[in-house]
Write an enzyme that holds these catalytic residues in place. Sequence first.
Site, PDB file in Angstrom:
ATOM      1  N   GLY A   1     111.914  40.466 104.404  1.00  0.00           N
ATOM      2  CA  GLY A   1     110.987  40.187 103.323  1.00  0.00           C
ATOM      3  C   GLY A   1     109.512  40.257 103.676  1.00  0.00           C
ATOM      4  O   GLY A   1     108.697  39.567 103.060  1.00  0.00           O
TER       5      GLY A   1
ATOM      6  N   ASN B   1     107.593  42.701 103.037  1.00  0.00           N
ATOM      7  CA  ASN B   1     106.952  43.273 101.834  1.00  0.00           C
ATOM      8  C   ASN B   1     106.791  42.197 100.765  1.00  0.00           C
ATOM      9  O   ASN B   1     105.753  42.112 100.104  1.00  0.00           O
ATOM     10  CB  ASN B   1     107.775  44.449 101.299  1.00  0.00           C
ATOM     11  CG  ASN B   1     107.454  45.744 102.026  1.00  0.00           C
ATOM     12  OD1 ASN B   1     106.376  46.299 101.862  1.00  0.00           O
ATOM     13  ND2 ASN B   1     108.370  46.208 102.845  1.00  0.00           N
TER      14      ASN B   1
ATOM     15  N   LEU C   1     119.617  46.437  99.884  1.00  0.00           N
ATOM     16  CA  LEU C   1     120.631  47.367 100.392  1.00  0.00           C
ATOM     17  C   LEU C   1     121.898  47.388  99.558  1.00  0.00           C
ATOM     18  O   LEU C   1     122.966  47.735 100.034  1.00  0.00           O
ATOM     19  CB  LEU C   1     120.964  47.018 101.851  1.00  0.00           C
ATOM     20  CG  LEU C   1     119.756  47.101 102.791  1.00  0.00           C
ATOM     21  CD1 LEU C   1     120.164  46.803 104.220  1.00  0.00           C
ATOM     22  CD2 LEU C   1     119.096  48.478 102.696  1.00  0.00           C
TER      23      LEU C   1
ATOM     24  N   ASN D   1     110.733  51.105  93.925  1.00  0.00           N
ATOM     25  CA  ASN D   1     111.311  51.018  95.265  1.00  0.00           C
ATOM     26  C   ASN D   1     110.291  51.478  96.295  1.00  0.00           C
ATOM     27  O   ASN D   1     109.471  52.359  96.024  1.00  0.00           O
ATOM     28  CB  ASN D   1     112.570  51.900  95.355  1.00  0.00           C
ATOM     29  CG  ASN D   1     113.260  51.782  96.711  1.00  0.00           C
ATOM     30  OD1 ASN D   1     113.501  50.682  97.193  1.00  0.00           O
ATOM     31  ND2 ASN D   1     113.543  52.903  97.333  1.00  0.00           N
TER      32      ASN D   1
ATOM     33  N   HIS E   1     110.129  53.210  99.967  1.00  0.00           N
ATOM     34  CA  HIS E   1     110.972  53.939 100.930  1.00  0.00           C
ATOM     35  C   HIS E   1     110.120  54.290 102.148  1.00  0.00           C
ATOM     36  O   HIS E   1     108.992  54.781 101.987  1.00  0.00           O
ATOM     37  CB  HIS E   1     111.541  55.203 100.270  1.00  0.00           C
ATOM     38  CG  HIS E   1     112.467  55.957 101.159  1.00  0.00           C
ATOM     39  ND1 HIS E   1     113.802  55.607 101.309  1.00  0.00           N
ATOM     40  CD2 HIS E   1     112.256  57.016 101.980  1.00  0.00           C
ATOM     41  CE1 HIS E   1     114.366  56.438 102.190  1.00  0.00           C
ATOM     42  NE2 HIS E   1     113.452  57.299 102.614  1.00  0.00           N
TER      43      HIS E   1
ATOM     44  N   ASP F   1     116.690  57.788  95.789  1.00  0.00           N
ATOM     45  CA  ASP F   1     115.317  58.109  96.235  1.00  0.00           C
ATOM     46  C   ASP F   1     114.745  59.330  95.508  1.00  0.00           C
ATOM     47  O   ASP F   1     113.949  60.086  96.064  1.00  0.00           O
ATOM     48  CB  ASP F   1     115.288  58.391  97.748  1.00  0.00           C
ATOM     49  CG  ASP F   1     115.815  57.218  98.550  1.00  0.00           C
ATOM     50  OD1 ASP F   1     116.454  57.467  99.587  1.00  0.00           O
ATOM     51  OD2 ASP F   1     115.605  56.070  98.113  1.00  0.00           O
TER      52      ASP F   1
ATOM     53  N   GLU G   1     103.420  50.443 104.178  1.00  0.00           N
ATOM     54  CA  GLU G   1     104.153  49.874 103.038  1.00  0.00           C
ATOM     55  C   GLU G   1     103.423  48.671 102.476  1.00  0.00           C
ATOM     56  O   GLU G   1     103.314  48.491 101.252  1.00  0.00           O
ATOM     57  CB  GLU G   1     105.553  49.450 103.482  1.00  0.00           C
ATOM     58  CG  GLU G   1     106.423  50.590 103.961  1.00  0.00           C
ATOM     59  CD  GLU G   1     107.747  50.094 104.487  1.00  0.00           C
ATOM     60  OE1 GLU G   1     108.292  49.132 103.935  1.00  0.00           O
ATOM     61  OE2 GLU G   1     108.239  50.690 105.462  1.00  0.00           O
TER      62      GLU G   1
HETATM   63  C1  GRF Z   1     111.146  48.343 104.696  1.00  0.00           C
HETATM   64  O1  GRF Z   1     111.089  49.141 105.837  1.00  0.00           O
HETATM   65  C2  GRF Z   1     111.311  49.207 103.487  1.00  0.00           C
HETATM   66  O2  GRF Z   1     110.726  50.469 103.614  1.00  0.00           O
HETATM   67  C3  GRF Z   1     112.785  49.380 103.393  1.00  0.00           C
HETATM   68  O3  GRF Z   1     113.325  48.145 103.808  1.00  0.00           O
HETATM   69  C4  GRF Z   1     112.403  47.507 104.662  1.00  0.00           C
HETATM   70  C5  GRF Z   1     112.119  46.137 104.122  1.00  0.00           C
HETATM   71  O4  GRF Z   1     111.389  45.448 105.055  1.00  0.00           O
HETATM   72  N1  GRF Z   1     113.150  49.711 102.049  1.00  0.00           N
HETATM   73  P1  GRF Z   1     111.006  43.920 104.720  1.00  0.00           P
HETATM   74  O5  GRF Z   1     112.312  43.176 104.479  1.00  0.00           O
HETATM   75  O6  GRF Z   1     110.133  43.948 103.490  1.00  0.00           O
HETATM   76  O7  GRF Z   1     110.267  43.448 105.939  1.00  0.00           O
END
Ligand code: GRF
Length: 197
Positions: free
Chosen positions: A13, A15, A81, A98, A100, A141, A170
């Site tokens: 998490g 992000n 996932l 999303n 990626h 994607d 990201e």
């Molecule tokens: C990130 O690398 C994102 O690109 C992928 O899953 C990962 C999530 O990372 N979809 P986090 O859980 O936000 O650290």
Amino acid sequence: MVKKIAVFLSGGGSNLQVLIDKQENLHGQIVLVVSNRQNAYGLTRAEKANIETAVIVNDDQAILELLRKKEVNLVVLAGYLAIVSSHLIAAYQNKIINIHPSLLPSFSGRGAYGIHVHKQVWQRGVKITGATVHFVNEGIDEGPIIMQEACDISDLQTPEEIQQRVLQLEHVILPKAIQAFCENRIEIKKGKVRIHE
Ligand code: GRF
């Protein structure tokens, strides 16, 4: 009207944490965090920020009902996932975003998620990679691309180093794209996205 955001995740998490930290600038409020994994650390991050959480496994109906109950306007997949059902995609046309960890369409599709993407990038020996924020459609994607950011990785030696550099990107483009969405500055025409400044 402040848009209501649900974040879906399966892992650490980071992000989500960036979105929590920047929430007052997003013109959106994170009202829910959903995971398919009981032990996802992202759930702990949500709880610390007093955001409602839910662990839902293989129950599309429950997800849809919860999103409706919370009046969610935008779903953000941040390392989620599990498969997003066609019902959810239909109910939230161009309202599911999303992130990626590559420059789509490169290194995408079945099996291309998390560290596996960076292993493919490393294996292929590309010098430039990056991150992509896109809308989710029926394909894997393949939805309209909202924003991308590239980075030079010619100085890096391992997939893990690549992952860390891409993760920094990201953390920049995901909040930017969400803010643009919440401020109604995203326009889609014939599958192509334009962001109005
Ligand atoms: C990130 O690398 C994102 O690109 C992928 O899953 C990962 C999530 O990372 N979809 P986090 O859980 O936000 O650290």
